[in-house]
Design an enzyme around this catalytic site. Sequence first.
Site, PDB file in Angstrom:
ATOM      1  N   SER A  50       0.825  -1.206   0.000  1.00 22.39           N
ATOM      2  CA  SER A  50       0.000   0.000   0.000  1.00 22.39           C
ATOM      3  C   SER A  50       0.861   1.258   0.000  1.00 22.39           C
ATOM      4  O   SER A  50       0.486   2.269  -0.598  1.00 22.39           O
ATOM      5  CB  SER A  50      -0.967   0.003   1.183  1.00 22.39           C
ATOM      6  OG  SER A  50      -0.284  -0.132   2.401  1.00 22.39           O
ATOM      7  N   GLU A  51       2.052   1.221   0.655  1.00 21.51           N
ATOM      8  CA  GLU A  51       2.988   2.344   0.576  1.00 21.51           C
ATOM      9  C   GLU A  51       4.432   1.872   0.651  1.00 21.51           C
ATOM     10  O   GLU A  51       4.725   0.852   1.288  1.00 21.51           O
ATOM     11  CB  GLU A  51       2.733   3.373   1.679  1.00 21.51           C
ATOM     12  CG  GLU A  51       1.605   4.341   1.407  1.00 21.51           C
ATOM     13  CD  GLU A  51       0.421   4.123   2.314  1.00 21.51           C
ATOM     14  OE1 GLU A  51      -0.619   4.763   2.089  1.00 21.51           O
ATOM     15  OE2 GLU A  51       0.518   3.295   3.238  1.00 21.51           O
ATOM     16  N   THR A  52       5.287   2.629  -0.014  1.00 19.36           N
ATOM     17  CA  THR A  52       6.734   2.437   0.051  1.00 19.36           C
ATOM     18  C   THR A  52       7.361   3.780   0.400  1.00 19.36           C
ATOM     19  O   THR A  52       6.974   4.819  -0.149  1.00 19.36           O
ATOM     20  CB  THR A  52       7.292   1.937  -1.291  1.00 19.36           C
ATOM     21  OG1 THR A  52       6.740   0.647  -1.579  1.00 19.36           O
ATOM     22  CG2 THR A  52       8.811   1.837  -1.261  1.00 19.36           C
ATOM     23  N   PHE A  70       5.068   6.680  -1.497  1.00 22.22           N
ATOM     24  CA  PHE A  70       4.350   6.330  -2.726  1.00 22.22           C
ATOM     25  C   PHE A  70       3.461   5.114  -2.494  1.00 22.22           C
ATOM     26  O   PHE A  70       3.876   4.138  -1.859  1.00 22.22           O
ATOM     27  CB  PHE A  70       5.338   5.987  -3.848  1.00 22.22           C
ATOM     28  CG  PHE A  70       6.090   7.170  -4.391  1.00 22.22           C
ATOM     29  CD1 PHE A  70       5.728   7.740  -5.590  1.00 22.22           C
ATOM     30  CD2 PHE A  70       7.161   7.704  -3.694  1.00 22.22           C
ATOM     31  CE1 PHE A  70       6.422   8.834  -6.099  1.00 22.22           C
ATOM     32  CE2 PHE A  70       7.861   8.795  -4.187  1.00 22.22           C
ATOM     33  CZ  PHE A  70       7.492   9.364  -5.393  1.00 22.22           C
ATOM     34  N   HIS A  81       0.879   4.830   8.320  1.00 19.80           N
ATOM     35  CA  HIS A  81       1.680   3.637   8.614  1.00 19.80           C
ATOM     36  C   HIS A  81       3.113   3.792   8.104  1.00 19.80           C
ATOM     37  O   HIS A  81       4.047   3.301   8.755  1.00 19.80           O
ATOM     38  CB  HIS A  81       0.964   2.366   8.136  1.00 19.80           C
ATOM     39  CG  HIS A  81       1.433   1.709   6.907  1.00 19.80           C
ATOM     40  ND1 HIS A  81       1.008   2.077   5.650  1.00 19.80           N
ATOM     41  CD2 HIS A  81       2.293   0.662   6.720  1.00 19.80           C
ATOM     42  CE1 HIS A  81       1.579   1.286   4.751  1.00 19.80           C
ATOM     43  NE2 HIS A  81       2.365   0.419   5.370  1.00 19.80           N
TER      44      HIS A  81
END
Length: 308
Positions: A50-52, A70, A81
Amino acid sequence: MSAPTAARRIHTLDVFTHEALSGNPLAVVHDAAGLDTAAMQRIAGEFNLSETVFVLPETTAGHRADIRIFTPGTELPFAGHPTVGTAVLLAALDGLAPGDETRFVIGEKAGAVPCHVRRDADGRYEATFVAPRKPASLGPAPDPAQLAGVLGLDVGDIGFDRHRPSRFGAPVSFCYVPVKTREAMARIRVDTRWFAETFAAIRDDHPAIFAYSRETVDDGAQFHARMFAPGLGVAEDPATGSAAAAFAGVLAHQEGLDDGAHRIIIEQGFEMGRPSRITLGLTLAGGAVDTVTIGGGAVIVTEGRMFI
């Protein structure tokens, strides 16, 4: 994408949990020198979480780190998170000992984010941050019947007590949809085409629905939640700290909270087999939200190198 001068360190963590293989997975890419926006977006797509997070090589004075965040489909100015996970990771890399705590600032596009990380006597990490902006109403939400159609529910499933659909951001925007029962929450099946048309009609640049119910799995939680953002490359998110931050505005307007400090536990990710717990702290003054904090645990799961 240019060739790297050296391998980049990477870590993955599970966030808003104290148990590996639950919570919300996060990838962190260190030493992001030489990566432009397009490269970061492609790497986020490669991880497909979901995010990096990308830790920038140069840090603003007074910041422990500056980061970019992103999803697989877009860059975010702020996210919960990634902030909790990065704060825990940085504290761990700094050698935070069991029983100790530390404070520092992480720079994000939305602004400076003060973080507090504790490590308990058993070695478990917990991070809390102050949201960079207060929640703000973003205007009316789509019609309940339309939202019911988007979620594959009956219109009678939408709303409970004083809660009705609303839109808030802090600064990332969400459409908040109250759902009467946890049974109805489990029945949600998103119609992606109707979802896209609904958010195009209200010209929302962050098309995301945060559905929530007062019926919970854990007696210690106050709300059960699910978050959907298929247009951003996130079919469903196991835990959404930025949505929890803006949810403070929902509670201030629809829950009838008194002035003073409040602590709310939001459970999320259960339908995905990734149970998560988000601690939302909010302080009201004069009926308005004064401060918002988001907290939770995180576990380091992997460490390695990326040759990009």
